[in-house]
Every structure is written in structure tokens, then in C-alpha cells.
Design an enzyme around this catalytic site. Structure first.
Site, PDB file in Angstrom:
ATOM      1  N   ARG A   1       0.829  -1.215   0.000  1.00 41.39           N
ATOM      2  CA  ARG A   1       0.000   0.000   0.000  1.00 41.39           C
ATOM      3  C   ARG A   1       0.863   1.264   0.000  1.00 41.39           C
ATOM      4  O   ARG A   1       0.575   2.245   0.700  1.00 41.39           O
ATOM      5  CB  ARG A   1      -0.981   0.012   1.191  1.00 41.39           C
ATOM      6  CG  ARG A   1      -1.939  -1.150   1.208  1.00 41.39           C
ATOM      7  CD  ARG A   1      -2.905  -1.149   0.025  1.00 41.39           C
ATOM      8  NE  ARG A   1      -3.688  -2.371   0.003  1.00 41.39           N
ATOM      9  CZ  ARG A   1      -3.369  -3.443  -0.732  1.00 41.39           C
ATOM     10  NH1 ARG A   1      -2.308  -3.449  -1.519  1.00 41.39           N
ATOM     11  NH2 ARG A   1      -4.136  -4.509  -0.712  1.00 41.39           N
TER      12      ARG A   1
ATOM     13  N   GLU B   1      -5.743   2.760   6.573  1.00 41.69           N
ATOM     14  CA  GLU B   1      -5.347   2.679   5.162  1.00 41.69           C
ATOM     15  C   GLU B   1      -5.984   3.859   4.417  1.00 41.69           C
ATOM     16  O   GLU B   1      -5.440   4.352   3.439  1.00 41.69           O
ATOM     17  CB  GLU B   1      -5.848   1.349   4.582  1.00 41.69           C
ATOM     18  CG  GLU B   1      -5.565   1.200   3.109  1.00 41.69           C
ATOM     19  CD  GLU B   1      -5.829  -0.211   2.598  1.00 41.69           C
ATOM     20  OE1 GLU B   1      -5.404  -1.195   3.244  1.00 41.69           O
ATOM     21  OE2 GLU B   1      -6.468  -0.317   1.545  1.00 41.69           O
TER      22      GLU B   1
ATOM     23  N   SER C   1     -11.289  -1.207   2.975  1.00 43.18           N
ATOM     24  CA  SER C   1     -10.663  -1.612   4.244  1.00 43.18           C
ATOM     25  C   SER C   1     -10.198  -0.353   4.969  1.00 43.18           C
ATOM     26  O   SER C   1      -9.435   0.435   4.410  1.00 43.18           O
ATOM     27  CB  SER C   1      -9.437  -2.482   3.997  1.00 43.18           C
ATOM     28  OG  SER C   1      -9.833  -3.676   3.391  1.00 43.18           O
TER      29      SER C   1
HETATM   30  C1  LIG Z   1     -15.894  -1.102  -1.476  1.00 40.84           C
HETATM   31  C2  LIG Z   1     -14.424  -0.820  -1.615  1.00 40.84           C
HETATM   32  C3  LIG Z   1     -13.540  -1.861  -1.828  1.00 40.84           C
HETATM   33  C4  LIG Z   1     -12.162  -1.612  -1.942  1.00 40.84           C
HETATM   34  N1  LIG Z   1     -11.327  -2.664  -2.162  1.00 40.84           N
HETATM   35  C5  LIG Z   1      -9.997  -2.430  -2.291  1.00 40.84           C
HETATM   36  C6  LIG Z   1      -9.096  -3.513  -2.537  1.00 40.84           C
HETATM   37  O1  LIG Z   1      -9.489  -4.664  -2.677  1.00 40.84           O
HETATM   38  N2  LIG Z   1      -7.786  -3.221  -2.638  1.00 40.84           N
HETATM   39  C7  LIG Z   1      -7.301  -1.944  -2.523  1.00 40.84           C
HETATM   40  O2  LIG Z   1      -6.084  -1.754  -2.632  1.00 40.84           O
HETATM   41  N3  LIG Z   1      -8.130  -0.910  -2.277  1.00 40.84           N
HETATM   42  C8  LIG Z   1      -9.457  -1.109  -2.170  1.00 40.84           C
HETATM   43  N4  LIG Z   1     -10.310  -0.055  -1.932  1.00 40.84           N
HETATM   44  C9  LIG Z   1      -9.760   1.296  -1.735  1.00 40.84           C
HETATM   45  C10 LIG Z   1      -9.642   2.143  -3.018  1.00 40.84           C
HETATM   46  O3  LIG Z   1     -10.562   1.739  -4.009  1.00 40.84           O
HETATM   47  C11 LIG Z   1      -8.228   2.091  -3.577  1.00 40.84           C
HETATM   48  O4  LIG Z   1      -7.317   2.607  -2.635  1.00 40.84           O
HETATM   49  C12 LIG Z   1      -8.085   2.891  -4.882  1.00 40.84           C
HETATM   50  O5  LIG Z   1      -6.827   2.602  -5.428  1.00 40.84           O
HETATM   51  C13 LIG Z   1      -8.214   4.389  -4.686  1.00 40.84           C
HETATM   52  O6  LIG Z   1      -8.342   4.980  -5.949  1.00 40.84           O
HETATM   53  P1  LIG Z   1      -9.128   6.343  -6.150  1.00 40.84           P
HETATM   54  O7  LIG Z   1      -9.000   6.728  -7.575  1.00 40.84           O
HETATM   55  O8  LIG Z   1     -10.516   6.237  -5.632  1.00 40.84           O
HETATM   56  O9  LIG Z   1      -8.252   7.306  -5.249  1.00 40.84           O
HETATM   57  P2  LIG Z   1      -8.755   8.476  -4.265  1.00 40.84           P
HETATM   58  O10 LIG Z   1      -9.503   7.889  -3.127  1.00 40.84           O
HETATM   59  O11 LIG Z   1      -9.450   9.506  -5.124  1.00 40.84           O
HETATM   60  O12 LIG Z   1      -7.368   9.028  -3.778  1.00 40.84           O
HETATM   61  C14 LIG Z   1      -6.566   8.243  -2.936  1.00 40.84           C
HETATM   62  C15 LIG Z   1      -5.208   8.949  -2.763  1.00 40.84           C
HETATM   63  O13 LIG Z   1      -4.551   9.000  -4.017  1.00 40.84           O
HETATM   64  C16 LIG Z   1      -4.311  10.355  -4.404  1.00 40.84           C
HETATM   65  N5  LIG Z   1      -4.514  10.449  -5.863  1.00 40.84           N
HETATM   66  C17 LIG Z   1      -5.615  10.055  -6.573  1.00 40.84           C
HETATM   67  N6  LIG Z   1      -5.400  10.236  -7.886  1.00 40.84           N
HETATM   68  C18 LIG Z   1      -4.148  10.756  -8.011  1.00 40.84           C
HETATM   69  C19 LIG Z   1      -3.343  11.151  -9.106  1.00 40.84           C
HETATM   70  N7  LIG Z   1      -3.762  11.072 -10.381  1.00 40.84           N
HETATM   71  N8  LIG Z   1      -2.099  11.641  -8.871  1.00 40.84           N
HETATM   72  C20 LIG Z   1      -1.636  11.745  -7.588  1.00 40.84           C
HETATM   73  N9  LIG Z   1      -2.353  11.397  -6.502  1.00 40.84           N
HETATM   74  C21 LIG Z   1      -3.593  10.897  -6.721  1.00 40.84           C
HETATM   75  C22 LIG Z   1      -5.285  11.204  -3.619  1.00 40.84           C
HETATM   76  O14 LIG Z   1      -4.800  12.525  -3.419  1.00 40.84           O
HETATM   77  C23 LIG Z   1      -5.353  10.416  -2.313  1.00 40.84           C
HETATM   78  O15 LIG Z   1      -4.248  10.722  -1.520  1.00 40.84           O
HETATM   79  C24 LIG Z   1     -11.677  -0.279  -1.835  1.00 40.84           C
HETATM   80  C25 LIG Z   1     -12.586   0.772  -1.626  1.00 40.84           C
HETATM   81  C26 LIG Z   1     -13.951   0.511  -1.530  1.00 40.84           C
HETATM   82  C27 LIG Z   1     -14.894   1.667  -1.335  1.00 40.84           C
END
Ligand SMILES: Cc1cc2nc3c(=O)[nH]c(=O)nc-3n(C[C@H](O)[C@H](O)[C@H](O)COP(=O)(O)OP(=O)(O)OC[C@H]3O[C@@H](n4cnc5c(N)ncnc54)[C@H](O)[C@@H]3O)c2cc1C
Length: 274
Positions: free
Chosen positions: A150, A270, A200
Site C-alpha cells: 500500500r 489505510e 478496508s
Molecule cells: C468497497 C471498496 C472496496 C475496496 N477494495 C480495495 C481492494 O481490494 N484493494 C485496494 O487496494 N483498495 C481497495 N479499496 C480502496 C480504493 O478503491 C483504492 O485505494 C483505490 O486505489 C483508490 O483509488 P481512487 O481513484 O478512488 O483514489 P482516491 O480515493 O481519489 O485518492 C486516494 C489517494 O490518491 C491520491 N490520488 C488520486 N489520484 C491521483 C493522481 N492522479 N495523482 C496523484 N495522486 C492521486 C489522492 O490525493 C489520495 O491521496 C476499496 C474501496 C472501496 C470503497
């Protein structure tokens, strides 16, 4: 922010900007170089404060093209992992099945090396184009991503991921499709997908599972206001209805305190708490 995060929590941002191309994104960043801003993807790993945030938010969801060339897929930062998985499937490319149910973008995924079911983006991401806060563009490849659990090169830095190239292996379409279906069924069987959450809540502490520790403290179903430890999966704090960010933070603290008192284990969030 409640409209831009999967937790459905958070007050107003100063402004939410939604550029529609990588070039526009870089131009926006150049314009904001003296301002505070946060780049978000799908907001699926974020807890935003109830009182709102007094800085700009740049949301990448409209920068989402995905192109396949032989066994390589080039994805722009706002492309969802689900969209990339479906392009992989269309082109009979294997190795991205693990990510098909993670509800984030490739940009957000690379920042924290998203993973599930023994897969991690570290296994498939080859190069990443990114820019700094002045809009200067750079590229890194392979080990330069410094992927860990992570964690990546981008985790503690102010850079913005613009696009990435993913390398996969050719496979059999029906097998790829079956694997995606199986993993997504496991996900929906185990996870409270019918409630808003950020996935998570805690990282996996070395040698333990956060969900089991929380469970063993008798905290399954525990709640503070509208925030609740999911009865389906104790590793998830869900918004069971009108939860505030403070409710979630208090419940996180309660889980951390009880787990530490009972097992002397620190469980670290996380999710990104803004
Ligand atoms: C139901 C559910 C299930 C999930 N299951 C998993 C799983 O199995 N495994 C897992 O790893 N995660 C899981 N997640 C968490 C999440 O989906 C992941 O962490 C995902 O990678 C986040 O992506 P996001 O685009 O939504 O990022 P955001 O939530 O929008 O951002 C997360 C972080 O990344 C930064 N960020 C986003 N985009 C950029 C960019 N282009 N450049 C620089 N920084 C950026 C943001 O500033 C923030 O700090 C889950 C979430 C939910 C709601």
C-alpha cells in the site's frame, strides 16, 4: 466532498475542477502552482472533513482513455481499474483480473499500490508519466515506482500521476472472464458493498488481519453516530446513514484503542483522512 467520495461524507471544497485531458490537467496545475490543491480519482480511499476543505480539488474522472497495443495498455490517470480490466478482457490479456473490482482509478491505485487476491498494481505497471506542482512532466519505470505494501514512490510526495503503461500476458478470454466473475463474487459475498465506505479502513498489520483483531475485541457492529463496524466484514467501517467524518474518526480511534489494549498491535488507517 460527499458527492465525490464513496464514503458519501464531507463538506464543500473550495472548488472541484474536472479537467478533461492530461494536457488540461497540467495546465490547471500550472495555474494553481501558488495555491493549495488535492488531486483525487474516484474518492474511494478518502475521508473528507465535515466542515469542508478550503483548497482546490482536481478530480481526474474525465481523463479516462484506455488504449491497448499488443500486450500493453496505456491508461490515463482517471481511468477506473474496472475499465482497464474490461479492456484487458476484450483483448484477451490476463493479469489484471485482481483489480477489476477495486473501485478506484489507476492514478489513485498507483499512489497506494492497490491490490487484492494476491495481485498488486506493482506486478503489472511498467511506466508512469507524472508531473510536479509546477507542471513539469517526468516519467519513471520499473523499480523507480518503489512499490511496497500500500505504498509507492508517489505516496509521500506531491506529484500528480498523469498516465501509466500496464503490461499483461496473453490469455484465454473465457478464463479471464471467469476469474473476474469469481473474484467479484468473493468480494460481494464478503464485503458490505451495499453501504458507502472507503474499503478496508486499516492496513494489514504484519502477522495479523485487522478485521480479525477488531472482531476478537467484540467490535463487530460497534457504532458511533452513523459510522459502524460492518457486521459483514469487521475490516470495513461503513456509513450506515448520515455518518459524519467525526463519527468515523471516533470509531477508528475506538478500534485502535481496543485492539492495542487487547493485543498490543497498532492498526494504522489505510484510508486517507483529509
Ligand atoms: C468497497 C471498496 C472496496 C475496496 N477494495 C480495495 C481492494 O481490494 N484493494 C485496494 O487496494 N483498495 C481497495 N479499496 C480502496 C480504493 O478503491 C483504492 O485505494 C483505490 O486505489 C483508490 O483509488 P481512487 O481513484 O478512488 O483514489 P482516491 O480515493 O481519489 O485518492 C486516494 C489517494 O490518491 C491520491 N490520488 C488520486 N489520484 C491521483 C493522481 N492522479 N495523482 C496523484 N495522486 C492521486 C489522492 O490525493 C489520495 O491521496 C476499496 C474501496 C472501496 C470503497
Amino acid at each position: 466532498m460527499k458527492n465525490h467520495t464513496t464514503f458519501k461524507i464531507g463538506g464543500n471544497a473550495k472548488t472541484v475542477i474536472t479537467p478533461t485531458s492530461v494536457n488540461e490537467l497540467v495546465e490547471v496545475i500550472k495555474c494553481l502552482k501558488n495555491e493549495r490543491f488535492l488531486v483525487i480519482g474516484n474518492g474511494s480511499n478518502i475521508l473528507a472533513p465535515d466542515e469542508g476543505i478550503d483548497y482546490f480539488v482536481i478530480k481526474t474522472s474525465k481523463i479516462n482513455s484506455v488504449n491497448c497495443d499488443k500486450n500493453k495498455i496505456c491508461a490515463e490517470c482517471g481511468a477506473t481499474l474496472a475499465k482497464i480490466a474490461s479492456v484487458a478482457l476484450e483483448n484477451s490479456l490476463a493479469g489484471f483480473e485482481f483489480a477489476s473490482g477495486i473501485p478506484g482509478t489507476i492514478g489513485g491505485g498507483i499512489v497506494m499500490n492497490a491490490g487484492a487476491y494476491d495481485g498488486e498494481l506493482s506486478q503489472v505497471v511498467k511506466t508512469t508519466l507524472f508531473c510536479d506542482r509546477m507542471g513539469n512532466v517526468y516519467e519513471i519505470s520499473g523499480n523507480e515506482h518503489k512499490f511496497g505494501y500500500r505504498h509507492s514512490f508517489f505516496s509521500d510526495k506531491d506529484y500528480v500521476v498523469l498516465s501509466s503503461v500496464i503490461e499483461l500476458e496473453s490469455g484465454i478470454k473465457d478464463d479471464i472472464s471467469l476469474k473476474m466473475k469469481e473474484l467479484n463474487k468473493r468480494r460481494s459475498d464478503k464485503q458490505p458493498l451495499n453501504y458507502p465506505s472507503a474499503g478496508s479502513t486499516f492496513k494489514r498489520p504484519e502477522g495479523y488481519f485487522a478485521a480479525k483483531l477488531i472482531d476478537d475485541c467484540g467490535l463487530k457492529g460497534a457504532s458511533v453516530g452513523g459510522a459502524k463496524v460492518s457486521e459483514k466484514h469487521s475490516g470495513f467501517i461503513i456509513n450506515s446513514g448520515n455518518a459524519t467524518a467525526n463519527d468515523v474518526k471516533q470509531l477508528i480511534s475506538l478500534c485502535q484503542k481496543e485492539v492495542f489494549e487487547k493485543f498490543a498491535v497498532n492498526i494504522e488507517p489505510e484510508i486517507k483522512i483529509l
